[in-house]
Design an enzyme around this catalytic site. Structure first.
Site, mmCIF file in Angstrom:
data_model
loop_
_atom_site.group_PDB
_atom_site.id
_atom_site.type_symbol
_atom_site.label_atom_id
_atom_site.label_comp_id
_atom_site.label_asym_id
_atom_site.label_seq_id
_atom_site.Cartn_x
_atom_site.Cartn_y
_atom_site.Cartn_z
ATOM 1 N N LYS A 55 0.847 -1.204 0.000
ATOM 2 C CA LYS A 55 0.000 0.000 0.000
ATOM 3 C C LYS A 55 0.877 1.247 0.000
ATOM 4 O O LYS A 55 0.601 2.221 -0.707
ATOM 5 C CB LYS A 55 -0.957 -0.047 1.204
ATOM 6 C CG LYS A 55 -2.011 -1.134 1.014
ATOM 7 C CD LYS A 55 -2.743 -1.554 2.269
ATOM 8 C CE LYS A 55 -3.666 -2.746 1.972
ATOM 9 N NZ LYS A 55 -4.283 -3.346 3.149
ATOM 10 N N GLN A 99 -4.299 -1.963 9.533
ATOM 11 C CA GLN A 99 -4.180 -3.258 8.875
ATOM 12 C C GLN A 99 -4.848 -4.357 9.718
ATOM 13 O O GLN A 99 -4.549 -4.516 10.896
ATOM 14 C CB GLN A 99 -2.700 -3.595 8.622
ATOM 15 C CG GLN A 99 -2.487 -4.889 7.863
ATOM 16 C CD GLN A 99 -3.102 -4.883 6.452
ATOM 17 O OE1 GLN A 99 -2.950 -3.933 5.704
ATOM 18 N NE2 GLN A 99 -3.798 -5.950 6.106
ATOM 19 N N ASP A 122 -10.455 3.206 4.001
ATOM 20 C CA ASP A 122 -10.477 1.751 3.795
ATOM 21 C C ASP A 122 -11.897 1.210 4.005
ATOM 22 O O ASP A 122 -12.148 0.027 3.824
ATOM 23 C CB ASP A 122 -9.501 1.095 4.783
ATOM 24 C CG ASP A 122 -9.071 -0.300 4.344
ATOM 25 O OD1 ASP A 122 -9.074 -0.575 3.128
ATOM 26 O OD2 ASP A 122 -8.726 -1.118 5.224
#
Ligand code: NAP
Length: 292
Positions: A55, A99, A122
């Site tokens: 990312k 994450q 996200d």
């Protein structure tokens, strides 16, 4: 007729080209400010470290910055919440990625939900999910939103079609089902207690595998001419669907690798750029946004 390959790798590169231009525009319009994605990695799981690195690399490719926050394995929920608060309040940061998964002692849902909605690029917060489900503006969960972009790019019709999503996780299966529903598909969600899974999958015009088990969805469960979306990601070139045995008779499919994975990253980056554009236009997340 040969199946259409839903090439996420190729499309993600095209998306990145467009993002590069948008990042340059933000920079020239703001006297040199560039979008920043903050990534939080808790612990030292090698797979998670790889995803975060990928990312960060994508940020670089489009000219963005990433701010890496690395926290030790023994981090507590309270400590992680404090880090998220700092990033919520940091006006340099346009998007926050925590994450998944975090170590077992951390309350992941509480931490996801502490991310301010405006920086939830996200698409992991319950508030963002609720907005998306209601058809209101929100950043979608990156993986299913990337799948929707891929389906749209290849003009896969969804309206009135039967979609079966196997998996109901908060970041993948559930938002996937809602997005397909919002696109007027008729959606069935399957999970570990579903009875007669093969029979249900056979009814699908569109099958989404989001199970997390190698080649779990068997080729002979899948109807001829179905569209097969394989979100599974495992070591080696296999996903959650027994793809090799169905590619010759399905209408379209996402390859593994090179299908869903690159679209997830492109979507995360695109949503961060969108957040930075809102800030540049004066309508973005306030530095310390109120939580709902
Ligand atoms: P997850 O949180 O483990 O969820 C798995 C889902 O599969 C659960 O809803 C579970 O049902 C269901 N399931 C498990 N066993 C089943 C069975 N025997 N029959 C039917 N359903 C079953 O996984 P996830 O985070 O959604 O990820 C799913 C896959 O997508 C993984 O391979 C992951 O690596 C991949 N993934 C890829 C990306 C990408 O960018 N490419 C991003 C995210 C995830 P219950 O709810 O009943 O337990």
């Amino acid at each position: 007729m040969a199946a259409t390959v839903l090439n996420g790798k190729k499309l993600s590169r095209q998306i990145e080209d467009g993002l590069q231009r948008r990042v340059a525009r933000i920079s020239s319009g703001t006297g040199g400010q560039i979008p920043v994605l903050a990534t939080i990695l808790v612990g030292d799981d090698p797979a998670s470290a790889t995803y975060v690195r990928m990312k960060g690399n994508a940020c670089k490719r489009v000219g963005m910055d990433s701010l890496r926050v690395l926290l030790p394995e023994e981090t507590t929920t309270r400590e992680l919440l404090a880090e998220i608060e700092k990033l919520n309040a940091d006006p340099r940061v346009h998007g926050i990625l925590l994450q998944h998964p975090v170590p077992a002692q951390v309350h992941e849902r509480a931490c996801f939900d502490r991310i301010s909605t405006g920086k939830d690029v996200d698409g992991v917060t319950a508030h963002g999910f609720g907005l998306m489900a209601m058809g209101a503006p929100a950043y979608g969960a990156a993986t299913p939103a990337g799948i929707m972009t891929l389906l749209s790019h290849y003009h896969i019709p969804l309206e009135g079609r039967t979609a079966v999503v196997v998996g109901r996780s908060p970041i993948l299966g559930k938002p996937m089902a809602m997005m397909l529903l919002n696109a007027n598909a008729t959606v069935t969600i399957c999970h570990s207690r579903t009875r007669n899974l093969p029979g249900i999958v056979r009814t699908a015009d569109i099958v989404v595998g989001a199970v997390g088990k190698r080649e779990f969805i068997k080729a002979d469960w899948i109807a001829d001419n179905a569209v097969v979306i394989d979100a599974g990601y495992h070591p080696g070139p296999v996903g959650d669907v027994e793809l090799s045995a169905v590619v010759h008779r399905c209408a379209a499919y996402t390859p593994v690798p090179g299908g869903v994975g690159p679209m997830t990253i492109a979507t995360l980056i695109a949503q961060t750029v969108a957040s930075a554009e809102k800030v540049a236009a004066g309508s973005g997340p306030a530095p310390a946004q109120e939580r709902p």
